[in-house]
Write an enzyme that holds these catalytic residues in place. Structure first.
Site, PDB file in Angstrom:
ATOM      1  N   SER A   1       1.003  -1.515   0.022  1.00 41.86           N
ATOM      2  CA  SER A   1       0.184   0.061   0.093  1.00 41.86           C
ATOM      3  C   SER A   1       1.082   1.343  -0.313  1.00 41.86           C
ATOM      4  CB  SER A   1      -1.004   0.288   0.842  1.00 41.86           C
ATOM      5  OG  SER A   1      -1.232   1.394   1.646  1.00 41.86           O
ATOM      6  N   TYR A  46      -1.832   5.818  -5.260  1.00 41.51           N
ATOM      7  CA  TYR A  46      -3.004   6.969  -5.310  1.00 41.51           C
ATOM      8  C   TYR A  46      -2.538   7.920  -5.588  1.00 41.51           C
ATOM      9  CZ  TYR A  46      -5.808   4.771  -1.755  1.00 41.51           C
ATOM     10  OH  TYR A  46      -6.400   3.745  -1.021  1.00 41.51           O
ATOM     11  N   THR A  50      -5.530   2.496  -7.592  1.00 39.39           N
ATOM     12  CA  THR A  50      -6.645   2.038  -7.202  1.00 39.39           C
ATOM     13  C   THR A  50      -7.280   3.240  -7.870  1.00 39.39           C
ATOM     14  OG1 THR A  50      -5.573   1.367  -4.911  1.00 39.39           O
ATOM     15  CG2 THR A  50      -7.584   2.614  -5.391  1.00 39.39           C
ATOM     16  N   LYS A  86      -7.120  -1.061 -10.304  1.00 38.10           N
ATOM     17  CA  LYS A  86      -7.627  -1.905  -8.791  1.00 38.10           C
ATOM     18  C   LYS A  86      -8.309  -1.156  -8.740  1.00 38.10           C
ATOM     19  CE  LYS A  86      -6.919  -2.676  -4.000  1.00 38.10           C
ATOM     20  NZ  LYS A  86      -7.476  -2.371  -3.583  1.00 38.10           N
ATOM     21  N   HIS A 121     -12.529  -2.727  -2.939  1.00 32.34           N
ATOM     22  CA  HIS A 121     -11.608  -1.679  -1.527  1.00 32.34           C
ATOM     23  C   HIS A 121     -12.338  -2.569  -0.186  1.00 32.34           C
ATOM     24  CE1 HIS A 121      -9.187   1.575  -2.158  1.00 32.34           C
ATOM     25  NE2 HIS A 121      -8.999   1.158  -0.045  1.00 32.34           N
TER      26      HIS A 121
HETATM   27  C1  FNR Z   1      -7.242  -1.803   2.656  1.00 31.09           C
HETATM   28  N1  FNR Z   1      -7.428  -1.813   1.328  1.00 31.09           N
HETATM   29  C2  FNR Z   1      -6.845  -0.870   0.479  1.00 31.09           C
HETATM   30  N2  FNR Z   1      -6.831  -0.644  -1.065  1.00 31.09           N
HETATM   31  C3  FNR Z   1      -5.571   0.654  -1.933  1.00 31.09           C
HETATM   32  O1  FNR Z   1      -5.698  -0.005  -3.001  1.00 31.09           O
HETATM   33  N3  FNR Z   1      -4.982   0.745  -1.020  1.00 31.09           N
HETATM   34  C4  FNR Z   1      -5.236   0.421   0.747  1.00 31.09           C
HETATM   35  O2  FNR Z   1      -3.702   1.725   0.902  1.00 31.09           O
HETATM   36  C5  FNR Z   1      -5.948  -0.203   1.203  1.00 31.09           C
HETATM   37  N4  FNR Z   1      -6.153  -0.126   2.886  1.00 31.09           N
HETATM   38  C6  FNR Z   1      -6.627  -0.767   2.928  1.00 31.09           C
HETATM   39  C7  FNR Z   1      -6.426  -0.973   4.530  1.00 31.09           C
HETATM   40  C8  FNR Z   1      -7.100  -1.834   5.546  1.00 31.09           C
HETATM   41  C9  FNR Z   1      -7.704  -2.042   6.943  1.00 31.09           C
HETATM   42  C10 FNR Z   1      -7.913  -2.981   4.242  1.00 31.09           C
HETATM   43  C11 FNR Z   1      -9.103  -4.007   5.007  1.00 31.09           C
HETATM   44  C12 FNR Z   1      -8.136  -2.835   2.911  1.00 31.09           C
HETATM   45  C13 FNR Z   1      -8.341  -2.474   0.052  1.00 31.09           C
HETATM   46  C14 FNR Z   1      -8.000  -4.156  -0.296  1.00 31.09           C
HETATM   47  O3  FNR Z   1      -6.377  -3.999  -1.065  1.00 31.09           O
HETATM   48  C15 FNR Z   1      -8.614  -5.247  -0.674  1.00 31.09           C
HETATM   49  O4  FNR Z   1      -8.896  -4.354  -1.244  1.00 31.09           O
HETATM   50  C16 FNR Z   1      -9.318  -5.391   0.218  1.00 31.09           C
HETATM   51  O5  FNR Z   1      -8.687  -5.889   1.527  1.00 31.09           O
HETATM   52  C17 FNR Z   1     -10.105  -7.091  -0.104  1.00 31.09           C
HETATM   53  O6  FNR Z   1     -10.606  -7.096   0.672  1.00 31.09           O
HETATM   54  P1  FNR Z   1     -11.052  -8.362   2.205  1.00 31.09           P
HETATM   55  O7  FNR Z   1     -10.151  -9.308   1.331  1.00 31.09           O
HETATM   56  O8  FNR Z   1     -10.543  -7.502   2.247  1.00 31.09           O
HETATM   57  O9  FNR Z   1     -12.231  -8.926   1.483  1.00 31.09           O
END
Ligand code: FNR
Length: 387
Positions: free
Chosen positions: A109, A134, A160, A255, A279
């Protein structure tokens, strides 16, 4: 709390809930608004039923596959998730070691608590790394992150596209969430020009964040997440991908694509792949589950670009179903964080092992011995079932 060793991914979640500070647990598990999409992401898998074949030689079930030309041991990869040191002191370093040991890919991330360079160094070149980006109003900030990732050896850039603004996560608002004071958003240490005060509007507010009862202060690293969110470039569009293509040779993966229409535009824009993702239900609540969006995206992609999926993967059968419907690989977010909270590197490794073992078992019981043999013939949606 679960007694004994975890035997499935839900056990890690229960352990995390019982042991993490409330603010951290809420941040990790929460979705937007009333969390319809968070729940549907998981439940939607059960609406797809498996059509197993029998009397197939499954004495050697293999999960190896390829990502960006590199071999990986499993189609289960690590999703970009922010602030992993809140789960375990080793944070992203532990995740990186576990991914490298297991031989799978990791996406880092932008909002990591360990910097780009240190995370990939921990994997010692064993696996393909991706960097999640981002795009900020100040393109220099994003460009410098892209250049650092490429220089450090990352293979893919995950842009993203579902976050022009942050979704509302009510628990975080109630908790007045902030990164614990001893942690920092490590990728921005080298961005001295980005100060909190330079981003405030004329009234001293962060644009778009007036609802958060937080007074931004200078030199407070915990503010950076909110600050950077407020400075995301909300005008970003498909044309801007040309700029990214110009500045990097890394694979470009979008994404957060959920429709056939956007898949067409992504192909036309020349990207290398897309992740069907909402997300983890943290952005727009009420969006359809990713497994339900996958078929239209795969149909629109027509094999011209790779399609991946994340969201709600908790069991081997979930992975099995996503691959049958055309995902080349899947990513896990929360399960990885809960593994990290359980036992750092060992915990993430255990999550990967358990999930991959479940995938292998599902494949064996459905009569499939390798990833490339999975296909829609093994599934039927409950709405198509005939009794
Ligand atoms: C995320 N996700 C996420 N996506 C992204 O593009 N940048 C980010 O910084 C984050 N940070 C983030 C923090 C937390 C705590 C979570 C739970 C999720 C989304 C992540 O990449 C992904 O799309 C989801 O987590 C997928 O779903 P599941 O596996 O958590 O159900």
């Amino acid at each position: 709390m679960v007694s004994g060793a975890p035997v499935c991914l839900d056990d890690f979640e229960k352990h995390a809930q019982a042991t993490l500070p409330k603010m951290v647990w809420d941040y990790y598990k929460s979705g937007a608004m009333d969390e319809q999409t968070v729940n549907d992401n998981k439940q939607a898998y059960s609406r797809w039923r498996i059509r197993p074949r029998v009397l197939v030689d499954v004495s050697n079930v293999r999960t190896e596959t390829k990502l960006f030309g590199d071999r990986i041991s499993t189609p289960i990869c690590i999703a970009a998730a922010a602030m992993q040191r809140m789960a375990h002191p080793d944070g992203e370093l532990a995740t990186s070691r576990a991914a490298a040991k297991f031989g799978t890919a990791m996406c880092l991330s932008t909002y990591s608590t360990t910097c780009i360079e240190d995370v990939i160094a921990e994997g010692k070149g064993a696996i393909p790394y991706g960097f999640q980006l981002y795009v900020y109003k100040d393109r220099q900030v994003s460009e410098s992150l892209v250049r650092r990732a490429e220089k450090a050896g990352y293979k893919a850039l995950y842009v993203t596209v579902d976050t022009p603004l942050l979704g509302r996560r009510l628990a975080d608002e109630r908790n007045v969430f902030e990164l614990p004071k001893h942690l920092r958003l490590a990728n921005f240490d080298a961005t001295p020009s980005l100060t909190v005060s330079s981003l405030l509007d004329r009234r001293g507010h962060l644009p778009g964040q007036n609802d958060l009862p937080i007074t931004p202060t200078e030199d407070d690293p915990a503010m950076m997440n909110i600050v950077l969110s407020a400075t995301t470039d909300t005008s970003l569009n498909f044309e801007d991908l040309k700029w990214l293509r110009r500045i990097t040779k890394m694979k470009i993966i979008l994404k957060g694509v959920m429709t056939a229409e956007d898949t067409e535009l992504a192909v036309a824009a020349g990207v290398d792949g897309i992740v069907v993702s909402n997300h983890g239900g943290r952005q727009l609540d009420g969006v359809l589950a990713t497994i339900d969006a996958l078929p239209e995206v795969v149909a629109a992609a027509k094999g011209r670009i790779d399609v991946f999926l994340d969201g709600g993967i908790r069991k081997g059968t979930d992975v099995f179903k996503a691959l049958c419907l055309g995902a080349k690989a899947v990513y896990i977010g929360r399960p990885m964080l809960y593994g990290l909270a359980y036992a750092g590197e060992e915990g993430v490794l255990k999550v990967l092992e358990l999930l991959n073992d479940e995938l292998k078992l599902a494949m064996a019981l459905a009569g499939v011995d390798s990833i490339d043999r999975l296909g829609p013939q093994y599934l039927i949606h409950e709405t198509e079932e005939t009794f």
